[in-house]
Design a protein around this motif. Structure first.
Motif, PDB file in Angstrom:
ATOM      1  N   THR A  34      38.548  22.401  21.903  1.00  0.00           N
ATOM      2  CA  THR A  34      39.609  23.301  22.350  1.00  0.00           C
ATOM      3  C   THR A  34      39.037  24.464  23.153  1.00  0.00           C
ATOM      4  O   THR A  34      39.635  24.931  24.123  1.00  0.00           O
ATOM      5  CB  THR A  34      40.410  23.834  21.147  1.00  0.00           C
ATOM      6  N   TYR A  52      38.505  23.563  26.805  1.00  0.00           N
ATOM      7  CA  TYR A  52      39.734  23.578  27.595  1.00  0.00           C
ATOM      8  C   TYR A  52      40.295  24.979  27.774  1.00  0.00           C
ATOM      9  O   TYR A  52      40.994  25.252  28.749  1.00  0.00           O
ATOM     10  CB  TYR A  52      40.766  22.631  26.975  1.00  0.00           C
ATOM     11  N   ARG A  97      47.222  28.406  22.565  1.00  0.00           N
ATOM     12  CA  ARG A  97      46.173  27.616  21.929  1.00  0.00           C
ATOM     13  C   ARG A  97      45.279  28.463  21.035  1.00  0.00           C
ATOM     14  O   ARG A  97      44.612  27.944  20.137  1.00  0.00           O
ATOM     15  CB  ARG A  97      45.349  26.909  23.000  1.00  0.00           C
ATOM     16  N   ASP A 126      45.896  26.380  16.070  1.00  0.00           N
ATOM     17  CA  ASP A 126      45.218  25.828  14.898  1.00  0.00           C
ATOM     18  C   ASP A 126      45.691  26.504  13.621  1.00  0.00           C
ATOM     19  O   ASP A 126      45.918  25.849  12.594  1.00  0.00           O
ATOM     20  CB  ASP A 126      43.699  25.996  15.044  1.00  0.00           C
ATOM     21  N   PRO A 163      46.945  18.753  21.917  1.00  0.00           N
ATOM     22  CA  PRO A 163      45.894  18.800  20.889  1.00  0.00           C
ATOM     23  C   PRO A 163      46.326  18.175  19.571  1.00  0.00           C
ATOM     24  O   PRO A 163      45.540  17.477  18.924  1.00  0.00           O
ATOM     25  CB  PRO A 163      45.634  20.309  20.732  1.00  0.00           C
ATOM     26  N   SER A 208      43.127  20.682  15.810  1.00  0.00           N
ATOM     27  CA  SER A 208      43.315  20.029  17.103  1.00  0.00           C
ATOM     28  C   SER A 208      41.947  19.748  17.696  1.00  0.00           C
ATOM     29  O   SER A 208      40.994  20.474  17.463  1.00  0.00           O
ATOM     30  CB  SER A 208      44.125  20.921  18.037  1.00  0.00           C
ATOM     31  N   ARG A 262      41.388  18.524  21.168  1.00  0.00           N
ATOM     32  CA  ARG A 262      41.135  18.740  22.588  1.00  0.00           C
ATOM     33  C   ARG A 262      42.449  18.946  23.293  1.00  0.00           C
ATOM     34  O   ARG A 262      43.513  18.767  22.746  1.00  0.00           O
ATOM     35  CB  ARG A 262      40.419  17.537  23.216  1.00  0.00           C
ATOM     36  N   HIS A 263      42.362  19.240  24.585  1.00  0.00           N
ATOM     37  CA  HIS A 263      43.511  19.286  25.487  1.00  0.00           C
ATOM     38  C   HIS A 263      43.502  17.951  26.225  1.00  0.00           C
ATOM     39  O   HIS A 263      42.492  17.314  26.345  1.00  0.00           O
ATOM     40  CB  HIS A 263      43.295  20.421  26.487  1.00  0.00           C
TER      41      HIS A 263
END
Length: 415
Positions: free
Chosen positions: A138, A141, A265, A269, A320, A408, A410-411
């Motif tokens: 994350t 990204y 973002r 999380d 994500p 999460s 990743r993007h």
């Protein structure tokens, strides 16, 4: 953090961060100047839509082709070649003047190298994450988005001071090439990335990963990237053409969108840990719809820019969580489910460019306003698929209730 992290690992991590930053800068510098490119080449809306559609289609080819090179050379050398090439092609696009054939060739080359960079920079990020033993994707990204913000602001400033399109692209490209050259030699080499699974292992893993949960979360992924493609490709043009903004204002819609994504973002999380993925996905979908409705109804550029930001707040959390849900149904740990979900990234981006591009030319005065209705309505798919995010991990408990939270991972590429 895992023990045994060396200076070499820190160098590779910094180089991977730089790669994501360069990609975000290059992509934003180009897409925020779509209105200027259309004016320079006197393109009709229908022709412009085909040019924009070319990028994700060719990028898919570049991504697959580069993956075939990884086993022999590693992702580092592929990235060191393809990333400066992306920057050079941006400058070439600005140099094409009113030569349409040259424009098509340059845009195709841009798409090919973008696909190669997308695959190779993600491979480097995964190698770094594996070495550190903690989720880091994350953050990569987030760097991409921050650089995208800078790219959009640079485009706005360039238009404000009436800088020629070639000069705007060339300066961004020079920064990108310099950054890539300064750090590329510190990327992980082939031997340092580690051996991936064999073809036999992947084939066996493919049979053990169920498709139904992948299709459910993949549908949400595709819708999120469909809306992202509409905003990225056509946001600046919408502000310029239909809301009569100044040239320097048009890139700011993308800037606002990316700023909101970074903010969202940053807390996503924590929201998943507290409330679970189903609620987060539903909330993200609801906020995304509100933002897109604001874009459709915007009476002026300022309102539309604010609406793009609201859309970014909601849409940014979906991808994500999709990857996390996919990872939980993969008993092999080989990334088969994540790779399958990532297909929907490309599907969404291609559909976004195609749908908006097909609808926009139908109305000379309000084509894009009408076209944005399609991705707005399709976000309703997120609500229909939300329960699919409460998937049980293989051999473990489901991600719900909140006390069983996941992270999460990743993007997706570009969102």
């Amino acid at each position: 953090m895992s023990q045994g992290i060396t200076t070499r690992d820190r160098q590779a991590r910094l180089s991977a961060y730089t790669a994501f930053a360069v990609q975000g800068l290059c992509f934003a510098s180009l897409v925020t100047q779509v209105p200027q490119m259309q004016k320079a080449h006197h393109l009709s809306d229908a022709t412009l839509s085909l040019v924009l559609l070319m990028v994700p289609l060719v990028a898919g080819v570049g991504s697959v082709a580069s993956g075939a090179l990884f086993q022999r050379f590693g992702s580092g050398p592929v990235l060191r070649v393809s990333q400066p090439a992306v920057a050079v092609t941006i400058a070439l696009i600005g140099l094409t003047g009113d030569n349409d054939v040259a424009l098509y060739v340059a845009v195709a080359a841009f798409g090919l190298f973008v696909g190669a960079v997308d695959a190779s920079m993600n491979a480097q990020a995964v190698a770094v994450e594996r070495r550190y033993g903690v989720s880091l994707i994350t953050g990569f990204y987030a760097v991409w988005s921050v650089a995208g913000i800078l790219g959009g602001l640079w485009a706005s400033l360039s238009n404000k001071i009436d800088l020629p399109l070639f000069a705007c692209f060339a300066i961004a490209a020079a920064v990108a090439v310099a950054a890539s050259a300064a750090t590329g030699h510190r990327l992980y080499r082939r031997a340092e990335e580690g051996d991936g699974p064999t073809a036999a292992e992947l084939k066996a893993a493919g049979r053990s990963v169920p498709w139904r949960p992948i299709l459910i979360v993949g549908a949400a992924m595709a819708v999120a990237y469909l809306a992202d493609a509409a905003i990225s490709n056509y946001g600046a043009k919408y502000l310029d053409d239909e809301l009569s903004s100044a040239d320097w204002v048009a890139p700011l819609g993308y800037v606002a969108y990316q700023i909101a994504m970074v903010v969202s973002r940053g807390v996503a999380d924590l929201a998943v840990r507290r409330s679970g993925p189903v609620r987060v996905v539903r909330l993200g979908g609801a906020v995304g719809i509100v933002g897109m409705l604001g874009v459709v109804a915007a009476p002026n550029a300022a309102f539309a820019i604010a609406a793009f930001a609201v859309a970014g707040l909601g849409l940014s959390v979906i991808a994500p969580v999709c990857f996390t849900a996919a990872g939980r149904v993969d008993p092999t740990g080989l990334g088969v489910a994540v790779a399958r979900v990532n297909i929907f990234n490309y599907v969404g981006f291609v559909l976004g460019a195609a749908i908006v591009g097909a609808i926009a030319p139908l109305s000379p005065d309000h084509g894009l306003r009408l076209a944005f209705i399609a991705p707005t309505a399709l976000i309703l798919v997120v609500f229909l698929t939300a329960k699919g995010f409460a998937v049980p991990a293989q051999g473990g408990d489901p991600l719900e209730p909140p006390s069983r939270a996941g992270r999460s991972s990743r993007h997706g590429s570009g969102v």
